[in-house]
Scaffold this active site. Structure first.
Site, mmCIF file in Angstrom:
data_model
loop_
_atom_site.group_PDB
_atom_site.id
_atom_site.type_symbol
_atom_site.label_atom_id
_atom_site.label_comp_id
_atom_site.label_asym_id
_atom_site.label_seq_id
_atom_site.Cartn_x
_atom_site.Cartn_y
_atom_site.Cartn_z
ATOM 1 C CB ALA A 43 58.070 -55.136 -44.576
ATOM 2 C CG HIS A 45 55.928 -61.902 -43.842
ATOM 3 N ND1 HIS A 45 54.825 -62.328 -44.835
ATOM 4 C CD2 HIS A 45 55.306 -60.938 -44.351
ATOM 5 C CE1 HIS A 45 53.390 -61.989 -44.702
ATOM 6 N NE2 HIS A 45 53.883 -60.268 -44.408
ATOM 7 C CG HIS A 48 54.034 -60.078 -48.826
ATOM 8 N ND1 HIS A 48 54.588 -59.705 -47.918
ATOM 9 C CD2 HIS A 48 53.408 -59.152 -48.640
ATOM 10 C CE1 HIS A 48 54.379 -58.804 -46.748
ATOM 11 N NE2 HIS A 48 53.163 -58.689 -47.820
ATOM 12 C CD GLN A 72 47.437 -49.842 -48.462
ATOM 13 O OE1 GLN A 72 47.287 -49.462 -49.094
ATOM 14 N NE2 GLN A 72 47.325 -50.291 -47.389
ATOM 15 C CE LYS A 163 48.081 -60.528 -42.074
ATOM 16 N NZ LYS A 163 48.184 -59.371 -41.647
ATOM 17 C CG LEU A 203 54.064 -65.447 -41.484
ATOM 18 C CD1 LEU A 203 54.456 -66.324 -42.719
ATOM 19 C CD2 LEU A 203 55.041 -65.875 -40.469
#
Ligand code: PAF
Length: 297
Positions: A43, A45, A48, A72, A163, A203
């Site tokens: 996924a 964005h 990444h 996880q 992040k 993000l």
């Protein structure tokens, strides 16, 4: 090893087995090439993409793993709802020059025993706070998959976003100080800054689950964190008062609910009473979506 051309990726290859990955990596190593690894759960964005661009720039070969790691997730619903779109991910990765994508199934990655065993690594307490407290076992799962990827790819450098600051601290610990030190050769962990929308929103793959209205509401998180940098400079401000003000300000926004906001030392992740070397880490529910963000003081 399969070469995918349907994403216009005459250059990038998607590998789905550990054996193919190891063969590809071994071949690169024999040619004396350096390897950068970007572990992801897909996924993808622009956050990444920034890691991948950096890995492409720094190394001869860039390997990106795309694997939603079941071990996880302590919440089955969260795992089921985690966004997945390998075709879109592959198109993005080939457009920015990744060389290999490793996209295994859970069965390829783990034996049945590994899938169901609770691994308990020693993180010197780094996993006992914040995300670790809220998501028991989460970091064991992260380290289980990341150490497996390091073993398979033997990268020179591996790239992670700030992040997930606590995750990054734990990965540094695993590589530098744990009993695994030495196992990964001269592997260097590269910390990459948070990428934000122009609006300030950090993000995240989870942003895909936000409606347009929720996305607007979620802006309250980063706005409050940025404002707190100024609050920290006010006369009489203490870590405790700023911490509480952040929590109250976010909770006052309809649609947001703080799970935790902690201002901690950037190395130990323990509560601190000074803003020196401090970071504030927040987790907020925006409707049903759990978002995280952080700010360095
Ligand atoms: O940060 C993530 O996306 C994941 O925790 C990671 C590092 C790819 C491990 O599954």
């Amino acid at each position: 090893m399969k070469k995918y051309t349907h994403f216009n990726t005459s250059y990038m290859q998607i590998l789905t087995t550990k054996k193919d990955l190891q063969q590809a990596v071994q071949h690169c190593k024999q040619e004396g090439k350096t390897i950068g690894l970007v572990p992801t759960m897909g996924a993808l964005h622009q956050g990444h993409a920034s890691l991948v661009r950096r890995a492409v720039e720094d190394n001869d070969i860039c390997v990106v793993s795309v694997f939603v790691n079941p071990t996880q997730f302590n919440n089955k619903e969260d795992l089921a709802k985690y966004p997945r779109n390998i075709e879109r991910d592959a198109a993005l990765l080939s457009s920015i020059g990744a060389h290999y994508v490793f996209a295994p199934t859970p069965e390829e990655m783990y034996s049945a025993e590994e899938m169901n065993t609770t691994f308990a690594f020693d993180f010197a307490g780094l996993d006992k706070v914040m995300e670790g407290k809220m998501r028991p076992g989460h970091f064991n799962g992260v380290v289980q998959v990341v150490s497996r990827l390091f073993y398979l790819v033997q990268p020179d450098k591996a790239y992670f976003g700030e992040k997930d600051f606590q995750q990054l601290a734990i990965i540094h610990h695993m590589v530098e100080r744990s009993s695994m030190a030495g196992t990964f050769g001269n592997l260097q962990i590269i910390d990459c800054p948070i990428v934000r929308e122009d609006s300030g929103l950090a993000l995240s793959s989870r942003n895909e689950r936000l409606s347009a209205a929720e996305k607007e509401t979620a802006l309250g998180i980063s706005k409050t964190l940025f404002a707190s940098l100024e609050w920290a400079k006010e006369a009489g401000a203490t870590v405790a008062s700023v911490q509480q003000r952040v929590i109250d300000t976010i909770n006052a926004i309809e649609g947001l609910e703080v799970e935790y906001y902690e201002i901690v030392d950037r190395t130990t992740l323990l509560p601190t009473d000074t803003f020196d070397h401090a970071i504030g880490c927040v987790t907020v529910y925006c409707g049903p979506v759990r978002l995280i963000d952080n700010i360095k003081y």
